[in-house]
Design an enzyme around this catalytic site. Structure first.
Site, short mmCIF file in Angstrom:
data_model
loop_
_atom_site.label_atom_id
_atom_site.label_comp_id
_atom_site.label_asym_id
_atom_site.label_seq_id
_atom_site.Cartn_x
_atom_site.Cartn_y
_atom_site.Cartn_z
N ASN A 75 -5.27 7.04 -8.92
CA ASN A 75 -6.43 6.14 -8.86
C ASN A 75 -7.50 6.84 -8.05
O ASN A 75 -7.41 6.91 -6.82
CB ASN A 75 -6.01 4.81 -8.21
CG ASN A 75 -7.18 3.86 -8.03
OD1 ASN A 75 -8.28 4.11 -8.54
ND2 ASN A 75 -6.96 2.77 -7.30
N LYS A 89 -10.46 5.97 -7.54
CA LYS A 89 -11.42 5.06 -6.93
C LYS A 89 -12.85 5.61 -7.14
O LYS A 89 -13.13 6.15 -8.19
CB LYS A 89 -11.09 4.84 -5.44
CG LYS A 89 -9.63 4.39 -5.28
CD LYS A 89 -9.32 3.85 -3.94
CE LYS A 89 -7.85 3.43 -3.90
NZ LYS A 89 -7.45 2.81 -2.66
N HIS A 105 -6.89 -4.96 -8.66
CA HIS A 105 -6.72 -4.13 -7.46
C HIS A 105 -7.22 -4.90 -6.24
O HIS A 105 -8.21 -5.64 -6.34
CB HIS A 105 -7.48 -2.81 -7.62
CG HIS A 105 -7.11 -1.82 -6.56
ND1 HIS A 105 -7.64 -1.89 -5.30
CD2 HIS A 105 -6.24 -0.79 -6.55
CE1 HIS A 105 -7.11 -0.92 -4.56
NE2 HIS A 105 -6.26 -0.24 -5.29
N GLU A 133 -8.94 -4.07 -3.84
CA GLU A 133 -10.34 -3.84 -3.49
C GLU A 133 -11.28 -4.67 -4.37
O GLU A 133 -12.35 -5.08 -3.94
CB GLU A 133 -10.66 -2.32 -3.59
CG GLU A 133 -10.00 -1.58 -2.43
CD GLU A 133 -9.64 -0.13 -2.71
OE1 GLU A 133 -10.16 0.46 -3.68
OE2 GLU A 133 -8.82 0.42 -1.95
N GLU A 189 1.18 -3.28 -4.09
CA GLU A 189 0.36 -2.52 -3.14
C GLU A 189 0.05 -3.37 -1.92
O GLU A 189 -0.91 -4.16 -1.94
CB GLU A 189 -0.95 -2.10 -3.81
CG GLU A 189 -0.79 -1.19 -5.00
CD GLU A 189 -2.02 -0.31 -5.18
OE1 GLU A 189 -1.86 0.91 -5.19
OE2 GLU A 189 -3.13 -0.85 -5.28
N GLY A 239 -4.84 3.28 1.82
CA GLY A 239 -5.84 4.15 2.45
C GLY A 239 -5.73 4.20 3.96
O GLY A 239 -6.64 4.69 4.63
N SER A 269 -0.81 4.64 0.39
CA SER A 269 -0.55 5.86 1.16
C SER A 269 0.69 6.61 0.69
O SER A 269 1.38 7.23 1.50
CB SER A 269 -0.48 5.55 2.66
OG SER A 269 -1.70 5.00 3.11
P1 PGA Z 1 -3.96 5.08 -1.35
O1 PGA Z 1 -4.48 4.04 -2.47
O2 PGA Z 1 -2.84 5.89 -2.01
O3 PGA Z 1 -5.16 5.92 -1.01
O4 PGA Z 1 -3.45 4.28 -0.22
C1 PGA Z 1 -3.61 3.40 -3.35
C2 PGA Z 1 -4.36 2.42 -4.21
O5 PGA Z 1 -5.18 1.66 -3.68
O6 PGA Z 1 -4.17 2.36 -5.44
#
Ligand code: PGA
Length: 263
Positions: A13, A15, A99, A101, A171, A177, A217
């Protein structure tokens, strides 16, 4: 992972990162590093403007291109939105829906997520449904109820044959992140819970066929311990997917854990 019953899925992903010019070198490197192995799926979910370049760069490989969001409406007056038909037309095979976010910064509710999931299926693509609790919810001990509700709401009205073409990603928001990964046991507990909700809704056979991924992460160092868990069928990888070397080491961890002679 349990590749007796379901395929492993490694999804990057990106982003809101990288530019068009980054796509080709990235794809060339990932194609070199992550040569096709029979029973796992690898894909990268890229920002909308990068989709055509990504589709071109991965053409002829076994690495697919995904999108990170979609409109819940089929077409019309939705300035700034992109429809499922437009994504399919552009060569997209997978779409992330719900997601955290999107839920957090764009007010996406469970019912919007449900409509997006339906829109993605309507165009024959595979949705990657994201669910997960905040730190506060985990501290209150309500992560199980919360995630159960998110899964039930998002899948509402979905027939079994389409569930089998759905991927779910657990998640935890506190792990995204932040560099703070869920422990393998925490990931297993929640992925197993999600599968038990699927079992309750659709029966055991359908439930065991659905890949449930972990995201938050995930990196080359912690991937193997997470993927070793029986209900963690892969990863949705943000930061570590931006570098093909790092992403390919996660893919290699999944390859090492594959059960021979299955799916
Ligand atoms: P990350 O993001 O691996 O940077 O923690 C995962 C995600 O939000 O899909």
């Amino acid at each position: 992972m349990n590749t007796r019953y379901r395929r492993a899925v490694l999804a990057g992903n990106w982003k809101m990162n990288l530019l068009c010019g980054d796509v080709k070198p990235y794809a060339q490197r990932l194609r070199e590093l992550a040569e096709r192995r029979a029973r796992r799926e690898v894909l990268v979910c890229v920002p909308f403007p990068l989709i055509p370049a990504a589709v071109r760069a991965f053409r002829g490989s076994h690495i697919a291109v995904g999108a990170q969001d979609v409109s819940e409406e089929p077409k019309g007056a939705r300035t700034g939105e992109v429809s499922a038909a437009q994504l399919r037309d552009a060569g997209v095979k997978y779409v992330i829906v719900g997601h955290s976010e999107r839920r957090q910064y764009h007010g996406e509710t469970d019912s919007v997520v449900n409509r997006k999931l339906t829109a993605v299926h309507g165009e024959g693509m595979t949705p990657i449904l994201c669910v997960g609790e905040t730190l506060e919810q985990r501290e209150l001990g309500i992560q199980g109820e919360l995630v159960t509700m998110q899964v039930k709401a998002a899948l509402s009205g979905l027939p079994e044959e389409l569930l089998r073409r759905t991927i779910i990603a657990y998640e935890p928001i506190w792990a995204i992140g932040t560099g703070r990964t869920a422990s393998p046991e925490q990931a297993q507990e929640m992925c197993a819970l999600i599968r038990s909700v699927l079992r309750q809704l659709y029966g055991a056979r359908a439930a065991r066929a659905v890949p449930v991924l972990y995201g938050g992460s995930m990196n080359a160092d912690n991937a193997e311990a997470l993927l070793r868990q029986p209900d963690v069928d892969g990863g949705l990888v943000g930061g570590a997917s931006l570098d093909p070397e790092k992403f390919s080491r996660i893919i290699a961890a999944a390859d090492r854990l594959e059960t021979p002679g299955t799916v």
